[in-house]
Design an enzyme around this catalytic site. Structure first.
Site, mmCIF file in Angstrom:
data_model
loop_
_atom_site.group_PDB
_atom_site.id
_atom_site.type_symbol
_atom_site.label_atom_id
_atom_site.label_comp_id
_atom_site.label_asym_id
_atom_site.label_seq_id
_atom_site.Cartn_x
_atom_site.Cartn_y
_atom_site.Cartn_z
ATOM 1 N N HIS A 1 -4.786 -0.361 5.839
ATOM 2 C CA HIS A 1 -4.289 0.405 6.994
ATOM 3 C C HIS A 1 -5.224 0.336 8.192
ATOM 4 C CE1 HIS A 1 -6.936 3.224 4.976
ATOM 5 N NE2 HIS A 1 -6.037 3.588 4.090
ATOM 6 N N HIS B 1 0.864 -1.205 0.000
ATOM 7 C CA HIS B 1 0.000 0.000 0.000
ATOM 8 C C HIS B 1 0.885 1.235 0.000
ATOM 9 C CE1 HIS B 1 -3.844 2.147 1.413
ATOM 10 N NE2 HIS B 1 -2.943 3.096 1.177
ATOM 11 N N HIS C 1 1.592 5.390 -1.709
ATOM 12 C CA HIS C 1 1.263 6.582 -2.517
ATOM 13 C C HIS C 1 2.563 7.199 -3.008
ATOM 14 C CE1 HIS C 1 -2.926 6.738 -0.973
ATOM 15 N NE2 HIS C 1 -2.369 6.193 0.097
ATOM 16 N N ASP D 1 1.326 2.746 3.543
ATOM 17 C CA ASP D 1 0.513 3.954 3.362
ATOM 18 C C ASP D 1 1.386 5.208 3.422
ATOM 19 O OD1 ASP D 1 -1.795 5.305 2.735
ATOM 20 O OD2 ASP D 1 -2.505 5.449 4.797
ATOM 21 N N HIS E 1 -10.643 1.531 1.631
ATOM 22 C CA HIS E 1 -10.427 2.542 2.673
ATOM 23 C C HIS E 1 -11.629 2.423 3.599
ATOM 24 C CE1 HIS E 1 -8.776 6.327 4.384
ATOM 25 N NE2 HIS E 1 -9.999 6.313 4.897
ATOM 26 N N LYS F 1 -9.341 0.053 -6.018
ATOM 27 C CA LYS F 1 -9.415 0.664 -4.687
ATOM 28 C C LYS F 1 -10.755 1.359 -4.497
ATOM 29 C CE LYS F 1 -7.871 2.316 -0.714
ATOM 30 N NZ LYS F 1 -6.764 3.198 -0.398
HETATM 31 O O1 DOR Z 1 -3.321 9.603 5.580
HETATM 32 C C1 DOR Z 1 -3.675 9.300 4.459
HETATM 33 N N1 DOR Z 1 -3.099 9.811 3.353
HETATM 34 N N2 DOR Z 1 -4.686 8.438 4.324
HETATM 35 C C2 DOR Z 1 -5.230 8.168 3.137
HETATM 36 O O2 DOR Z 1 -6.170 7.422 3.092
HETATM 37 C C3 DOR Z 1 -4.750 8.824 1.896
HETATM 38 C C4 DOR Z 1 -3.381 9.293 2.052
HETATM 39 C C5 DOR Z 1 -2.965 10.271 0.975
HETATM 40 O O3 DOR Z 1 -3.156 9.973 -0.207
HETATM 41 O O4 DOR Z 1 -2.425 11.325 1.314
HETATM 42 ZN ZN ZN Z 2 -3.362 5.083 1.468
#
Ligand code: DOR
Ligand code: ZN
Length: 342
Positions: free
Chosen positions: A173, A13, A15, A246, A135, A98
């Site tokens: 998460h 997971h 980003h 995450d 989520h 997702k």
């Molecule tokens: O803290 C987070 N940041 N939770 C999420 O679900 C998305 C993520 C983000 O993309 O910044």
């Molecule tokens: Zn995430």
């Protein structure tokens, strides 16, 4: 134990944003992890196979020479239909879709407003064995923010799983004892990822000595009993719980703001943080399953063949790192990690 060598792990997971920011952060992940499940919540979400292919090319170019493999996902919207799911199943590089309940978190506005709108897509995913990544928070503003995961499990996930009993689901998460219990008791096709920050911190850490925007994420950190439940799950040896950082970079100014963004940057030192959490629990022998085997098993991927070695050696985390032409503050900036990636 002073060193530990394990099969190279995967981050299930992650980003990485896009453009210059992506170029800055992907190398941090690629130096530790063989593969990562890439979240599709860009400002313009990744909703088609063609977009995912372009996005994948950007990530591959940023990780050149490392052998890193991005595992792509699509973002479910009210318009995702069974035809798109069929295209996904025919693509070689998209591994999941997702579900962001609309409004739940960063760039979720185009997410699903009502699960009924994606019934045909979910049916197709169930029959084709394509995982649904969730989520797991309700968006009703009247629900206390610390209860949104638990209410989601009771009011959305439980009926969803009843309707689609064979759908592969990752509750992403997780942050609560209730999520641990739910996943533990659910059938084999229901699993969860756990972040390093939820293993290492509780909600007091959002307020220690003043408000700490760099400890704000979603789902928000919970009380200590929940953190302990997550540690117990992660170190249990159960294949239902595996690593997903995450890691979510936001520019420093977007975090240190009157309305700061949710997201914690841990890609820099994810394995150091996880190793510390497992060491604190006297469970280093359980790290490899959690970090390197169970996620790959769930996604039907081969095991990685390389190894990584972690050494118990204190080092200081930099105060900030580049994020394109801005900066991002990593977790523990200026503070210390107990373990180092060799
Ligand atoms: O803290 C987070 N940041 N939770 C999420 O679900 C998305 C993520 C983000 O993309 O910044
Ligand atoms: Zn995430």
């Amino acid at each position: 134990m002073q060193t530990i060598t394990i099969t190279q792990p995967d981050d299930l997971h992650l980003h990485v944003r896009d453009g210059q920011a992506l170029q800055s952060v992907v190398p941090d992940t690629a130096k530790q992890f063989a593969r990562a499940i890439i979240m599709p919540n860009l400002a313009e979400p990744i909703t088609s196979v063609a977009q995912a292919s372009n996005y994948r090319d950007q990530i591959l170019s940023a990780s050149q020479g490392t052998g890193f493999t991005p595992l792509m996902t699509l973002y479910l919207t009210d318009k995702t239909d069974a035809a798109i799911i069929k295209e996904v199943s025919e693509s070689q590089f998209i591994h999941a879709l997702k579900l962001y309940p609309a409004g739940a978190t960063t760039n979720s506005d185009k997410g699903v407003t009502d699960l009924k709108n994606i019934t045909p897509a979910l049916e197709a995913m169930q029959s084709l064995g394509i995982p649904l990544l969730v989520h797991g928070e309700v968006t009703d503003p009247s629900i206390d923010i610390f209860d949104r995961e638990q209410v989601f499990i009771d009011s959305v996930l439980t009926p969803l799983i009843k309707q689609f009993p064979h759908l592969k689901v990752v509750l992403e998460h997780i942050t609560t004892q209730q999520a641990v219990d739910f996943v533990s008791q659910a059938s084999e096709n229901i699993v969860a990822t756990i972040t390093a920050h939820h293993l290492l911190m509780n909600r007091n850490d959002i307020f220690t000595g003043g408000i700490r925007p760099h400890h704000y994420c979603l789902p928000v950190l919970k009380r200590e009993t929940h953190r302990q439940a997550l540690v117990t799950a992660a170190t249990s040896g159960s294949a239902k719980f595996f690593l997903g950082t995450d890691s979510a970079p936001h520019p420093q100014d977007a975090k240190e703001s009157a309305c700061g963004c949710a997201g914690i940057y841990t890609a820099l030192h994810a394995m150091e943080l996880y190793t510390e959490a497992f060491d604190n629990a006297n469970a280093l022998d359980k790290l490899e399953g959690f970090a390197s085997f169970y996620g790959a098993n769930f996604y039907g991927l081969e095991r990685n063949t390389k190894t990584i070695t972690m050494k118990k050696e204190k080092w200081q985390v930099p105060e900030s790192i580049a994020l394109g032409d801005k900066t991002v503050i990593p977790l523990r900036a200026n503070e210390f990690c107990e373990w180092r990636l060799v």
